[in-house]
Design a protein around this motif. Structure first.
Motif, PDB file in Angstrom:
ATOM      1  N   HIS A 306       0.844  -1.190   0.000  1.00 29.22           N
ATOM      2  CA  HIS A 306       0.000   0.000   0.000  1.00 29.22           C
ATOM      3  C   HIS A 306       0.880   1.241   0.000  1.00 29.22           C
ATOM      4  O   HIS A 306       1.853   1.326   0.766  1.00 29.22           O
ATOM      5  CB  HIS A 306      -0.893   0.039   1.240  1.00 29.22           C
ATOM      6  CG  HIS A 306      -1.916  -1.053   1.270  1.00 29.22           C
ATOM      7  ND1 HIS A 306      -3.038  -0.990   2.057  1.00 29.22           N
ATOM      8  CD2 HIS A 306      -1.999  -2.228   0.607  1.00 29.22           C
ATOM      9  CE1 HIS A 306      -3.765  -2.080   1.890  1.00 29.22           C
ATOM     10  NE2 HIS A 306      -3.135  -2.851   1.022  1.00 29.22           N
ATOM     11  N   GLN A 308       0.139   5.038   0.741  1.00 30.00           N
ATOM     12  CA  GLN A 308      -0.917   5.912   1.250  1.00 30.00           C
ATOM     13  C   GLN A 308      -0.377   7.314   1.474  1.00 30.00           C
ATOM     14  O   GLN A 308       0.724   7.493   1.997  1.00 30.00           O
ATOM     15  CB  GLN A 308      -1.460   5.348   2.565  1.00 30.00           C
ATOM     16  CG  GLN A 308      -2.556   6.182   3.209  1.00 30.00           C
ATOM     17  CD  GLN A 308      -3.071   5.549   4.489  1.00 30.00           C
ATOM     18  OE1 GLN A 308      -3.180   4.333   4.595  1.00 30.00           O
ATOM     19  NE2 GLN A 308      -3.385   6.384   5.478  1.00 30.00           N
ATOM     20  N   VAL A 362      -4.953   5.812  -1.387  1.00 26.72           N
ATOM     21  CA  VAL A 362      -4.199   4.569  -1.244  1.00 26.72           C
ATOM     22  C   VAL A 362      -4.111   3.873  -2.596  1.00 26.72           C
ATOM     23  O   VAL A 362      -5.130   3.595  -3.232  1.00 26.72           O
ATOM     24  CB  VAL A 362      -4.863   3.611  -0.228  1.00 26.72           C
ATOM     25  CG1 VAL A 362      -4.036   2.327  -0.106  1.00 26.72           C
ATOM     26  CG2 VAL A 362      -5.013   4.277   1.129  1.00 26.72           C
ATOM     27  N   LYS A 364      -2.967   0.366  -4.049  1.00 23.81           N
ATOM     28  CA  LYS A 364      -2.697  -0.980  -3.554  1.00 23.81           C
ATOM     29  C   LYS A 364      -2.184  -1.864  -4.685  1.00 23.81           C
ATOM     30  O   LYS A 364      -2.851  -2.061  -5.688  1.00 23.81           O
ATOM     31  CB  LYS A 364      -3.961  -1.607  -2.940  1.00 23.81           C
ATOM     32  CG  LYS A 364      -3.708  -2.998  -2.344  1.00 23.81           C
ATOM     33  CD  LYS A 364      -4.924  -3.527  -1.600  1.00 23.81           C
ATOM     34  CE  LYS A 364      -5.999  -3.998  -2.553  1.00 23.81           C
ATOM     35  NZ  LYS A 364      -7.078  -4.717  -1.847  1.00 23.81           N
TER      36      LYS A 364
END
Length: 370
Positions: A306, A308, A362, A364
């Motif tokens: 991730h 973020q 985010v 991913k």
């Protein structure tokens, strides 16, 4: 006579062998075998992962405490156990353990009879968003493949006449007597070179060989982190949140560095105002996911990476198109960084997706592990 959870567990163990337990662990959905009172006799690996506790811990407790509507679940289990219904379905939310990551998971619960329903009931939990997410991933991968083919063919068609245009402008410059007119030919040559650079970037993922070796994802993260902090020495914090248990896997280290670097740099550029104020933050988080479906393939383990940030978020109008070539959310952007990142991740059988809202974006990345 009602069996205790411990007695029911012994009965269950006597009728189920190791291979039967292993079969439940290969399912993509969450599964629990419970007694008529809802006490867990067995939970599969996916349910362990979602709740955030081990199988050993969960089988000492009741499944009722992990759902938002325990009374509804208990009534369904009782009805199925007493043969009032063969199956009961309802929607609720599955809670996670204290300290777990994320909000409760919306699920469809299916309570079903087994061959010995007086001692054990099968409870299956399906994430309501799971099918939607898989459909979205398949569409994204298909769209990306179509887009790549289109861009590659278009780039080849542009590349061939560009050389002729540039060469003609150079010859014309030799024949023109006026410096003002020669300046125009220099504009043509400069713009042709700029287009050539753009075309080369579009073709880069198809030209560069896939160099496979052992990859440590945290070495990749540290490399990207150091490169980004070298460009932003003040005002930006890059936080590490690593799972040290993630194993090495076969992949192209340089491609993964470039993919992650494009995403992190994209985040850093979106954090411009926060960097000026000194409160910009990017988090690099790694986790292991179990029983993951990517496209139409199933993988026992996968890496979740991730990225973020606390920036303003991706504009709503761009969220569905953010990985398309030449689509950029900032002035002067080429719109190729995220496209190349997606291409490199897909070459590792992985996927990349984005969730964004003001204050939290985010990206991913999911890549299968051995």
């Amino acid at each position: 006579m009602k069996l205790t959870s411990h007695a029911a567990s012994r009965t269950l163990s006597a009728t189920f062998g190791p291979k039967d337990w292993e079969a439940f662990d290969h399912l993509a959905t969450m599964v629990a075998m419970v007694d008529p009172e809802g006490c867990c006799l067995f939970v599969n690996a996916v349910l362990e992962s979602v709740i955030g506790l081990s199988r050993r811990t969960l089988t000492r407790r009741t499944l009722l405490e992990w759902v938002r509507e325990p009374l509804t679940l208990h009534e369904a289990i009782q009805a199925v156990a007493h043969n009032e219904f063969s199956t009961r379905r309802f929607e609720t939310a599955l809670r996670r353990a204290v300290g777990g990551n994320g909000e409760p998971v919306p699920v469809l619960i299916i309570v079903s009879q087994t061959e010995h329903s007086h001692t054990r009931i099968l409870v299956e939990m399906i994430e309501i968003e799971q099918q939607t997410r898989q459909d979205r991933e398949e569409r994204a991968m298909g769209q990306a493949q179509i887009t790549k083919e289109l861009i590659r063919n278009l780039a080849h068609e542009i590349k061939n006449p560009l050389g002729g245009i540039r060469g003609a402008a150079q010859l014309l410059a030799l024949e023109l007597p006026s410096p003002e007119l020669i300046e125009y030919t220099q504009v043509i040559i400069h713009e042709a070179d700029r287009l050539q650079t753009l075309v080369d970037r579009l073709l880069a993922p198809h030209r560069k060989p896939h160099v496979v070796g052992d990859v440590n994802i945290h070495e990749v993260c540290e490399r990207v982190r150091s490169l980004t902090l070298a460009q932003h020495r003040r005002g930006l914090q890059i936080v590490r949140d690593y799972d040290a248990s993630i194993p090495e896997f076969r992949g192209d280290r340089e491609q993964l560095i470039q993919a992650l670097l494009n995403i992190v740099q994209n985040a850093a550029e979106a954090l411009g105002e926060h960097i000026e104020r000194g409160d910009a933050a990017i988090v690099l988080r790694t986790r292991v996911a179990r029983q993951v479906t990517i496209g139409k393939q199933r993988f026992r383990l996968a890496l979740e990476l991730h990225v973020q940030d606390n920036g303003p978020g991706v504009p709503e109008g761009l969220r569905e198109r953010i990985f398309y070539p030449l689509v950029s959310g900032r002035e002067g952007g080429s719109g190729l960084g995220l496209t190349l990142a997606q291409t490199f991740v897909q070459q590792h059988q992985g996927t990349i997706e984005c969730e964004s809202e003001p204050g939290r974006t985010v990206f991913k990345i999911v890549i299968p592990l051995p």
